[in-house]
Design a protein around this motif. Structure first.
Motif, mmCIF file in Angstrom:
data_model
loop_
_atom_site.group_PDB
_atom_site.id
_atom_site.type_symbol
_atom_site.label_atom_id
_atom_site.label_comp_id
_atom_site.label_asym_id
_atom_site.label_seq_id
_atom_site.Cartn_x
_atom_site.Cartn_y
_atom_site.Cartn_z
ATOM 1 N N PHE A 245 -3.682 3.204 5.015
ATOM 2 C CA PHE A 245 -4.006 1.506 5.676
ATOM 3 C C PHE A 245 -4.191 1.254 4.101
ATOM 4 N N GLU A 246 -3.621 -0.052 3.847
ATOM 5 C CA GLU A 246 -4.374 -0.869 2.504
ATOM 6 C C GLU A 246 -3.892 0.411 1.263
ATOM 7 N N THR A 247 -3.264 1.376 0.856
ATOM 8 C CA THR A 247 -3.666 2.063 0.004
ATOM 9 C C THR A 247 -1.711 2.073 -0.323
ATOM 10 N N VAL A 248 -1.189 2.262 -0.178
ATOM 11 C CA VAL A 248 0.122 2.666 -0.626
ATOM 12 C C VAL A 248 0.660 1.607 -2.296
ATOM 13 N N TYR A 249 -0.220 1.085 -2.057
ATOM 14 C CA TYR A 249 0.036 -0.179 -3.497
ATOM 15 C C TYR A 249 -0.497 1.101 -4.393
ATOM 16 N N PHE A 250 -1.545 1.672 -4.388
ATOM 17 C CA PHE A 250 -2.166 2.412 -5.840
ATOM 18 C C PHE A 250 -1.655 4.301 -6.009
ATOM 19 N N TRP A 251 -0.503 4.030 -4.747
ATOM 20 C CA TRP A 251 -0.014 5.859 -4.847
ATOM 21 C C TRP A 251 0.433 6.134 -6.710
#
Length: 204
Positions: free
Chosen positions: A117-123
């Motif tokens: 949730f709201e995290t793959v932007y930063f992977w």
């Protein structure tokens, strides 16, 4: 570091404030995304980039006899998640670990479902991370990605300028990366600027 950098990796007092803000602010999009996820009561779930732990709590309600594991590379987020879910951790239904999505400390084929949730932007290196998710999923398992930004508005570009290391992916990009990692039956759901993408791991 600007306050908004804490959305990428919460640190210090600002990070603790941000983790609490995200728990509240992400509630509408997370609740919407979870509508598409059907869990068995005894499911074994992994929440990647668990942040402040609010979605761990929501997932546990959907699988009351199961287990939810949360991982995050921010020690501040891990601390917040542990506090929020202290009761279910004590009962053995939950655990929270400090770990990277790119190198997950789990054996192959461990989880029925993985969420983000709201995290793959930063992977870091999305294809590699998706391969790791695929590895830890059981055959027939589901991977759910839920984002508040779908890359279709001017507002999205402003966020990437404010927050270093942030990439907002469009649905077709996430679908391509998922299929590249081996996922199939990729589903795409949209509402306003929200985006939910789901993929399944092949059954053996």
């Amino acid at each position: 570091m600007s306050f908004f950098e804490n959305t990428r990796k919460p640190v210090g007092l600002g990070g603790r404030i941000m983790a609490s803000m995200m728990n509240l602010g992400h509630t509408p999009v997370a609740s919407w995304g979870l509508e598409f996820l059907h869990l068995s009561p005894d499911a074994n779930v992994l929440d990647c980039g668990c942040g402040g732990g609010a979605n761990i709590k929501r997932l546990l309600k959907k699988c009351p006899n199961g287990t939810v594991t949360g991982i995050d590379y921010s020690s501040v987020s891990v601390e917040k998640s542990k506090k929020l879910n202290a009761k279910t951790i004590a009962e053995g239904h939950c655990r929270v670990l400090e770990a990277s999505v790119a190198m997950q400390p789990f054996e192959n084929e461990k989880f029925d479902v993985v969420t983000a949730f709201e995290t793959v932007y930063f992977w870091p290196g999305l294809p590699k991370c998706f391969q790791e998710v695929y590895r830890v999923l059981k055959p027939g398992g589901t991977f759910l990605i839920c984002n508040e930004s779908n890359g279709d508005t001017d507002k999205d570009e402003k966020w990437t300028e404010i927050i270093g290391g942030m990439t907002i992916y469009k649905d077709i990009e996430l679908k391509a990366y998922l299929e590249q990692a081996g996922f199939y039956e990729v589903q795409i759901h949209k509402k306003k600027s929200w985006l939910c993408v789901m993929g399944k791991k092949q059954k053996e």
